[in-house]
Design a protein around this motif. Sequence first.
Motif, PDB file in Angstrom:
ATOM      1  N   ARG A  30       0.855  -1.182   0.000  1.00  0.00           N
ATOM      2  CA  ARG A  30       0.000   0.000   0.000  1.00  0.00           C
ATOM      3  C   ARG A  30       0.891   1.231   0.000  1.00  0.00           C
ATOM      4  O   ARG A  30       1.854   1.291   0.775  1.00  0.00           O
ATOM      5  CB  ARG A  30      -0.846  -0.035   1.283  1.00  0.00           C
ATOM      6  CG  ARG A  30      -1.951   0.945   1.386  1.00  0.00           C
ATOM      7  CD  ARG A  30      -2.727   0.670   2.669  1.00  0.00           C
ATOM      8  NE  ARG A  30      -3.599  -0.486   2.554  1.00  0.00           N
ATOM      9  CZ  ARG A  30      -4.799  -0.470   1.974  1.00  0.00           C
ATOM     10  NH1 ARG A  30      -5.252   0.640   1.434  1.00  0.00           N
ATOM     11  NH2 ARG A  30      -5.535  -1.556   1.937  1.00  0.00           N
ATOM     12  N   THR A  31       0.608   2.176  -0.865  1.00  0.00           N
ATOM     13  CA  THR A  31       1.338   3.441  -0.815  1.00  0.00           C
ATOM     14  C   THR A  31       0.740   4.324   0.279  1.00  0.00           C
ATOM     15  O   THR A  31      -0.437   4.174   0.639  1.00  0.00           O
ATOM     16  CB  THR A  31       1.238   4.187  -2.162  1.00  0.00           C
ATOM     17  OG1 THR A  31      -0.131   4.194  -2.573  1.00  0.00           O
ATOM     18  CG2 THR A  31       2.084   3.519  -3.233  1.00  0.00           C
ATOM     19  N   LEU A  32       1.548   5.237   0.796  1.00  0.00           N
ATOM     20  CA  LEU A  32       1.034   6.193   1.775  1.00  0.00           C
ATOM     21  C   LEU A  32       0.158   7.219   1.073  1.00  0.00           C
ATOM     22  O   LEU A  32       0.340   7.490  -0.115  1.00  0.00           O
ATOM     23  CB  LEU A  32       2.190   6.932   2.452  1.00  0.00           C
ATOM     24  CG  LEU A  32       3.177   6.115   3.274  1.00  0.00           C
ATOM     25  CD1 LEU A  32       4.160   7.054   3.969  1.00  0.00           C
ATOM     26  CD2 LEU A  32       2.458   5.261   4.299  1.00  0.00           C
ATOM     27  N   PRO A  33      -0.781   7.811   1.802  1.00  0.00           N
ATOM     28  CA  PRO A  33      -1.541   8.927   1.227  1.00  0.00           C
ATOM     29  C   PRO A  33      -0.598  10.081   0.900  1.00  0.00           C
ATOM     30  O   PRO A  33       0.477  10.202   1.491  1.00  0.00           O
ATOM     31  CB  PRO A  33      -2.494   9.328   2.358  1.00  0.00           C
ATOM     32  CG  PRO A  33      -2.456   8.210   3.344  1.00  0.00           C
ATOM     33  CD  PRO A  33      -1.140   7.534   3.198  1.00  0.00           C
ATOM     34  N   ALA A  34      -1.001  10.923  -0.023  1.00  0.00           N
ATOM     35  CA  ALA A  34      -0.209  12.118  -0.345  1.00  0.00           C
ATOM     36  C   ALA A  34      -0.080  12.983   0.910  1.00  0.00           C
ATOM     37  O   ALA A  34      -0.977  12.995   1.764  1.00  0.00           O
ATOM     38  CB  ALA A  34      -0.888  12.887  -1.470  1.00  0.00           C
ATOM     39  N   ALA A  35       1.025  13.723   0.993  1.00  0.00           N
ATOM     40  CA  ALA A  35       1.362  14.421   2.244  1.00  0.00           C
ATOM     41  C   ALA A  35       0.237  15.309   2.765  1.00  0.00           C
ATOM     42  O   ALA A  35      -0.085  15.280   3.940  1.00  0.00           O
ATOM     43  CB  ALA A  35       2.624  15.239   2.045  1.00  0.00           C
ATOM     44  N   GLY A  36      -0.389  16.081   1.894  1.00  0.00           N
ATOM     45  CA  GLY A  36      -1.403  17.020   2.381  1.00  0.00           C
ATOM     46  C   GLY A  36      -2.822  16.475   2.370  1.00  0.00           C
ATOM     47  O   GLY A  36      -3.754  17.162   2.774  1.00  0.00           O
ATOM     48  N   ALA A  37      -2.996  15.254   1.906  1.00  0.00           N
ATOM     49  CA  ALA A  37      -4.349  14.718   1.702  1.00  0.00           C
ATOM     50  C   ALA A  37      -5.092  14.563   3.029  1.00  0.00           C
ATOM     51  O   ALA A  37      -4.490  14.247   4.053  1.00  0.00           O
ATOM     52  CB  ALA A  37      -4.263  13.370   0.998  1.00  0.00           C
ATOM     53  N   ARG A  38      -6.386  14.777   3.001  1.00  0.00           N
ATOM     54  CA  ARG A  38      -7.189  14.503   4.195  1.00  0.00           C
ATOM     55  C   ARG A  38      -7.299  12.990   4.355  1.00  0.00           C
ATOM     56  O   ARG A  38      -7.685  12.274   3.425  1.00  0.00           O
ATOM     57  CB  ARG A  38      -8.588  15.102   4.052  1.00  0.00           C
ATOM     58  CG  ARG A  38      -9.445  14.850   5.284  1.00  0.00           C
ATOM     59  CD  ARG A  38     -10.895  15.248   5.089  1.00  0.00           C
ATOM     60  NE  ARG A  38     -11.712  14.647   6.124  1.00  0.00           N
ATOM     61  CZ  ARG A  38     -12.092  15.273   7.243  1.00  0.00           C
ATOM     62  NH1 ARG A  38     -11.747  16.513   7.446  1.00  0.00           N
ATOM     63  NH2 ARG A  38     -12.838  14.645   8.146  1.00  0.00           N
ATOM     64  N   VAL A  39      -6.954  12.509   5.528  1.00  0.00           N
ATOM     65  CA  VAL A  39      -7.034  11.070   5.824  1.00  0.00           C
ATOM     66  C   VAL A  39      -7.860  10.907   7.089  1.00  0.00           C
ATOM     67  O   VAL A  39      -7.605  11.562   8.102  1.00  0.00           O
ATOM     68  CB  VAL A  39      -5.621  10.465   6.010  1.00  0.00           C
ATOM     69  CG1 VAL A  39      -5.697   9.026   6.477  1.00  0.00           C
ATOM     70  CG2 VAL A  39      -4.834  10.562   4.706  1.00  0.00           C
ATOM     71  N   ASP A  40      -8.860  10.058   7.036  1.00  0.00           N
ATOM     72  CA  ASP A  40      -9.769   9.888   8.174  1.00  0.00           C
ATOM     73  C   ASP A  40      -9.377   8.739   9.097  1.00  0.00           C
ATOM     74  O   ASP A  40      -9.820   8.689  10.229  1.00  0.00           O
ATOM     75  CB  ASP A  40     -11.196   9.658   7.667  1.00  0.00           C
ATOM     76  CG  ASP A  40     -11.756  10.908   7.012  1.00  0.00           C
ATOM     77  OD1 ASP A  40     -11.404  12.012   7.481  1.00  0.00           O
ATOM     78  OD2 ASP A  40     -12.502  10.780   6.026  1.00  0.00           O
TER      79      ASP A  40
END
Length: 520
Positions: A133-143
């Motif tokens: 799994r890749t990490l979410p983009a740095a600024g992305a909203r992650v819940d």
Amino acid sequence: MSACDRRRLLELLSMGGMFLTAGPALAQPRFITPPFQLGVASGDPAPDGFVIWTRLAPEPLAPHGGMIMAPVAVAWEVAADEAFRHVVRRGEAIARPELAHAVHVELAGLEPGRPYWYRFICGAERSLPGMSRTLPAAGARVDRVRFAVAGCQHFEEGWYTAWRHIAEEQADFVFHYGDYIYEGRDTGGTRLMNGRIFDPVRRHTGQEIYSLDDYRLRYAQYRADADLQAAHASAPWFVSFDDHEVDNNWVADLDQDGTPPEIFLLRRAAAFQAFYEHMPLRRASLPRGGGMRMFRRAQFGDLMQAHFLDTRQYRSDQPNGDGDKPLAREVFAANRTMLGAEQEAWLFDGLARRETRWNLIAQQVMMMHLNTQRDPLKSEGVYPMDTWSGYLHSRRRLLDHIHDRGLTNVAVVTGDAHQHYAADLHLDQGGAPVASEFLATSITSGSDGLGETPFNALWRRNNPHLKAMQDRRGYVLCDVRRDLFCADMKILDQVREPGGRLSTHARFVLERGERGLKSA
Ligand SMILES: [Fe+2]
């Protein structure tokens, strides 16, 4: 080449679990037994990729894993779907004898925040797939981010049932805090453990390990376990080492036996190389000059930053002769360090960034200040000198930093102690907590465990900041939301037989903006 010549060449080149069918430049192998006996793994994800790993070893316990000592080409594929209908990357890596025919492929250019599947092909053989799994983009909203904290997996002391359960958790990642292998010899059958007769469920090969080949063989023995392989194939891992990847309670260039540092460093170099060879690590962690860079960071969008520490390589010697001891003056000395100056500055800088809702400090040894006095008639406290309690100035600097910056969102995850503990971290005992720590028990080390130990009640009484402890095997499962950091203490009823039953011993939460553990 005539058929007869060809047959003779094959005979000459055949060895162990494979033989070669082409010239010495790059071997085209044909395998008598499949080469992927140690499974596959992925690790150190970033928003655009991760590392995929395997090691060719058709006969894991044979010399060189049953491989011919020549470079061998290994093809790899990364797909956007489980059935590999949409292969998005493919390539070829070289499994080199210098690295025990391990392969580390660093992928880049992938999409952030999504799963991928990968596999390896060598000759006519194909590995089972792994999921990463890749990490979410740095600024992305992650819940939400879910991850498991685990380690301490003594091969002789239990079955890896906990790894099978972790494989089924569908975690975003696994943090392995260390003690992936244990360096000790085959203990030779029945012995006493926790005052009870204990028969190893399986046994280490050979004597205590010292040489590169010794360490490689030990990893091969552990890595051949199907439950451990399932956990590796289920999610990317962030791995770190603690002491037993090298030798019990080593620090920097010192072991606990007084071996001259320049001699111990030879052993440590062999241990580091074997660790690198068997872990899904980036090239930045390749051992260089006798050391290896293990502290690193990962960011999960705007939700969480994880700081993975190395509390072995740069620290001062344990004070007061190690063991559980009263707090001698040495413990408070300002010139003694747990992290070393460079790593400490790097951590403080990262904690101060304030780009995410949560900070995770993922590390090896207990940060809670725990009085482990077992004698109820003695009023003097004793503290484990191999933990942050032996480095109270370092600990104070870190907690001061968290406190002074007003950070209310710091969770620490730890291992090493072979029991579950959850506690608040205080600048001064009795004051308000600064951060909180979830210390995960072992996968197997300590075998079944006692549940409640005879001294649990005393420890609770002497340590009001200690919210729970439990002597069972298992792991901690963390579920991080926008305003809640939730941690479950997972325990197994037993590990001496396969199929132990899993349950949740306790659940604690941290609420964002508030300090201190709450029972949930
Ligand atoms: Fe351990």
